[in-house]
Design a protein around this motif. Structure first.
Motif, PDB file in Angstrom:
ATOM      1  N   PRO A   1      21.108  -2.443   0.304  1.00  0.00           N
ATOM      2  CA  PRO A   1      20.189  -2.601  -0.300  1.00  0.00           C
ATOM      3  C   PRO A   1      18.943  -3.098  -0.004  1.00  0.00           C
ATOM      4  N   GLN A   2      18.933  -3.809   0.562  1.00  0.00           N
ATOM      5  CA  GLN A   2      17.423  -4.935   0.895  1.00  0.00           C
ATOM      6  C   GLN A   2      16.966  -4.267   2.036  1.00  0.00           C
ATOM      7  N   GLU A   3      17.052  -3.244   2.677  1.00  0.00           N
ATOM      8  CA  GLU A   3      16.464  -2.440   3.761  1.00  0.00           C
ATOM      9  C   GLU A   3      15.315  -1.681   3.763  1.00  0.00           C
ATOM     10  N   ILE A   4      14.031  -1.156   3.800  1.00  0.00           N
ATOM     11  CA  ILE A   4      13.874   0.067   3.628  1.00  0.00           C
ATOM     12  C   ILE A   4      13.323   0.632   4.633  1.00  0.00           C
ATOM     13  N   ARG A   5      12.436   1.712   4.963  1.00  0.00           N
ATOM     14  CA  ARG A   5      12.208   1.997   6.041  1.00  0.00           C
ATOM     15  C   ARG A   5      11.314   3.242   6.268  1.00  0.00           C
ATOM     16  N   LEU A   6       9.735   2.416   6.797  1.00  0.00           N
ATOM     17  CA  LEU A   6       8.440   3.380   6.598  1.00  0.00           C
ATOM     18  C   LEU A   6       8.647   4.486   6.828  1.00  0.00           C
ATOM     19  N   THR A   7       7.540   5.492   5.954  1.00  0.00           N
ATOM     20  CA  THR A   7       8.214   7.060   5.627  1.00  0.00           C
ATOM     21  C   THR A   7       7.199   7.421   6.615  1.00  0.00           C
ATOM     22  N   SER A   8       6.608   6.945   7.551  1.00  0.00           N
ATOM     23  CA  SER A   8       4.946   6.838   8.661  1.00  0.00           C
ATOM     24  C   SER A   8       4.521   5.290   9.770  1.00  0.00           C
ATOM     25  N   PRO A   9       4.420   5.752  10.469  1.00  0.00           N
ATOM     26  CA  PRO A   9       4.046   4.884  11.127  1.00  0.00           C
ATOM     27  C   PRO A   9       2.134   4.096  10.915  1.00  0.00           C
ATOM     28  N   PHE A  10       2.045   4.593   9.575  1.00  0.00           N
ATOM     29  CA  PHE A  10       0.834   4.771   9.048  1.00  0.00           C
ATOM     30  C   PHE A  10       1.321   4.499   7.667  1.00  0.00           C
ATOM     31  N   SER A  11       2.279   4.151   6.996  1.00  0.00           N
ATOM     32  CA  SER A  11       2.668   3.758   5.649  1.00  0.00           C
ATOM     33  C   SER A  11       2.572   2.236   5.044  1.00  0.00           C
ATOM     34  N   GLN A  12       2.198   1.327   6.394  1.00  0.00           N
ATOM     35  CA  GLN A  12       1.444  -0.132   6.227  1.00  0.00           C
ATOM     36  C   GLN A  12       0.298   0.030   5.800  1.00  0.00           C
ATOM     37  N   LEU A  13      -0.695  -0.383   4.690  1.00  0.00           N
ATOM     38  CA  LEU A  13      -1.460  -0.165   4.065  1.00  0.00           C
ATOM     39  C   LEU A  13      -2.093  -1.969   3.579  1.00  0.00           C
ATOM     40  N   GLU A  14      -3.445  -2.185   4.276  1.00  0.00           N
ATOM     41  CA  GLU A  14      -3.718  -3.504   3.435  1.00  0.00           C
ATOM     42  C   GLU A  14      -3.864  -3.058   2.282  1.00  0.00           C
ATOM     43  N   ARG A  15      -3.225  -4.432   1.404  1.00  0.00           N
ATOM     44  CA  ARG A  15      -3.488  -4.532  -0.393  1.00  0.00           C
ATOM     45  C   ARG A  15      -4.901  -4.817  -0.593  1.00  0.00           C
ATOM     46  N   THR A  16      -5.792  -4.487  -0.753  1.00  0.00           N
ATOM     47  CA  THR A  16      -6.862  -4.691  -1.147  1.00  0.00           C
ATOM     48  C   THR A  16      -7.653  -4.158  -2.871  1.00  0.00           C
ATOM     49  N   GLN A  17      -8.478  -4.465  -3.046  1.00  0.00           N
ATOM     50  CA  GLN A  17      -8.788  -3.642  -4.780  1.00  0.00           C
ATOM     51  C   GLN A  17      -8.901  -2.458  -4.834  1.00  0.00           C
ATOM     52  N   ALA A  18      -9.306  -2.302  -3.051  1.00  0.00           N
ATOM     53  CA  ALA A  18      -9.951  -0.661  -3.284  1.00  0.00           C
ATOM     54  C   ALA A  18      -8.943   0.262  -3.425  1.00  0.00           C
ATOM     55  N   ASN A  19      -7.841  -0.017  -1.631  1.00  0.00           N
ATOM     56  CA  ASN A  19      -6.772   1.075  -1.932  1.00  0.00           C
ATOM     57  C   ASN A  19      -5.581   0.680  -2.447  1.00  0.00           C
ATOM     58  N   GLU A  20      -5.588  -0.165  -3.624  1.00  0.00           N
ATOM     59  CA  GLU A  20      -4.633  -0.181  -4.627  1.00  0.00           C
ATOM     60  C   GLU A  20      -5.175   0.606  -6.169  1.00  0.00           C
ATOM     61  N   SER A  21      -6.762   0.506  -6.262  1.00  0.00           N
ATOM     62  CA  SER A  21      -7.542   1.807  -7.263  1.00  0.00           C
ATOM     63  C   SER A  21      -6.718   2.715  -7.593  1.00  0.00           C
ATOM     64  N   ARG A  22      -7.332   3.032  -5.635  1.00  0.00           N
ATOM     65  CA  ARG A  22      -7.384   4.540  -5.688  1.00  0.00           C
ATOM     66  C   ARG A  22      -6.157   4.997  -4.707  1.00  0.00           C
ATOM     67  N   LEU A  23      -4.859   4.256  -5.024  1.00  0.00           N
ATOM     68  CA  LEU A  23      -3.569   4.648  -4.864  1.00  0.00           C
ATOM     69  C   LEU A  23      -3.151   4.822  -6.323  1.00  0.00           C
ATOM     70  N   ARG A  24      -3.353   4.337  -7.297  1.00  0.00           N
ATOM     71  CA  ARG A  24      -3.254   4.128  -8.754  1.00  0.00           C
ATOM     72  C   ARG A  24      -3.413   5.180  -9.333  1.00  0.00           C
ATOM     73  N   ALA A  25      -4.491   5.463  -8.977  1.00  0.00           N
ATOM     74  CA  ALA A  25      -5.383   6.804  -9.402  1.00  0.00           C
ATOM     75  C   ALA A  25      -4.944   7.823  -9.223  1.00  0.00           C
ATOM     76  N   ILE A  26      -4.488   7.997  -8.192  1.00  0.00           N
ATOM     77  CA  ILE A  26      -3.532   9.318  -7.476  1.00  0.00           C
ATOM     78  C   ILE A  26      -2.298   9.484  -8.258  1.00  0.00           C
ATOM     79  N   LEU A  27      -1.662   8.305  -7.751  1.00  0.00           N
ATOM     80  CA  LEU A  27       0.162   8.138  -8.093  1.00  0.00           C
ATOM     81  C   LEU A  27      -0.477   8.766  -9.715  1.00  0.00           C
ATOM     82  N   THR A  28      -1.428   8.094 -10.798  1.00  0.00           N
ATOM     83  CA  THR A  28      -1.266   8.938 -12.459  1.00  0.00           C
ATOM     84  C   THR A  28      -1.815  10.423 -12.481  1.00  0.00           C
ATOM     85  N   GLU A  29      -2.428  10.605 -11.721  1.00  0.00           N
ATOM     86  CA  GLU A  29      -2.465  11.970 -11.357  1.00  0.00           C
ATOM     87  C   GLU A  29      -1.532  13.110 -10.958  1.00  0.00           C
ATOM     88  N   ALA A  30      -0.860  13.111  -9.956  1.00  0.00           N
ATOM     89  CA  ALA A  30       0.605  13.224  -9.320  1.00  0.00           C
ATOM     90  C   ALA A  30       1.587  13.431 -10.226  1.00  0.00           C
TER      91      ALA A  30
END
Length: 234
Positions: free
Chosen positions: A77-106
């Protein structure tokens, strides 16, 4: 996620590691869950490969904050596995805002469908020289309708739009960049129009539709996708 500890893995502990990368066993605290079922524990661990800098040194990860795309490890339960080699993104305001918008649409009922390829295409010359309209139907896994329309008039820039219904009406618009519909098109449309899509057209009409399709791709611009095997099947 905020990284609490990052232990570098070497030798037998890092099989298949690509050149120019370093592998880490990371312990991190969970800041928030943007999307997922069942919640997340407050602390998790995972393995990630990080690019080395120009001097061959690994970056300092402790206290760094990232956005992760990951799956739970069954039975751990306390282990996770990244979905791809590119699945760790720097947490910036731009990245978070873009991701939230896409998740809301999805998650919306009106979410645009996945694009798997291109179906038939049609072309109709207008009443005056230089006027025409092309319609290109796209294929989706659940057979939901989606099509591209390109309208040309003399002395004007071509006007193109995307319809998400059986009929092309005033609701058909050009998708804004970085929206989910834009990603569906820019990242998954094939690089050229399949021959079968214009097989029933005259040579002149087929040439016109191909030109209109190239115009749409140019207007969409580059996807910038970092993972995948290529565009949608043809």
């Amino acid at each position: 996620m905020t990284i609490v500890k990052a232990e570098r893995l070497k030798g037998e502990l890092a099989p298949g590691l690509a050149p120019g990368k370093a592998r880490f066993l990371v312990q991190a605290s969970t800041d928030m869950l943007l999307r997922g079922a069942g919640g997340m524990p407050g602390a998790v661990s995972y393995i990630v490969d990080i690019a080395l800098d120009a001097k061959g040194k690994a970056p300092k990860l402790k206290k760094s904050r990232f956005i992760l795309f990951a799956d739970r490890v069954v039975g751990r339960p306390q282990e996770i596995r990244l979905t791809s080699p590119f699945s760790q993104l720097e947490r910036t305001q731009a990245n978070e805002s873009r991701l939230r918008a896409i998740l809301t649409e999805a998650s919306a009922a009106s979410s645009p469908p996945y694009v798997t390829g291109i179906g038939n295409a049609f072309h109709v010359p207008g009443a005056i020289p230089g006027e025409s309209e092309s319609q290109i139907f796209l294929t989706t896994p659940d057979n939901r309708p989606i099509s591209l329309s390109i309208l040309r008039r003399p002395g004007e820039q071509p006007n193109w739009s995307v319809a998400l219904g059986e009929m092309v009406d005033d609701s058909a618009t050009t998708p804004a960049r970085d929206t989910l519909l834009w990603y569906r098109l820019a990242c998954f449309l094939p690089s050229h129009l399949p021959a079968r899509s214009v097989a029933a057209l005259s040579e002149a009409d087929a040439t016109a539709v191909r030109a209109d399709y190239r115009y749409v791709l140019e207007q969409l611009g580059a996807c910038g996708r970092t993972i995948g095997t290529g565009p949608a099947s043809e």
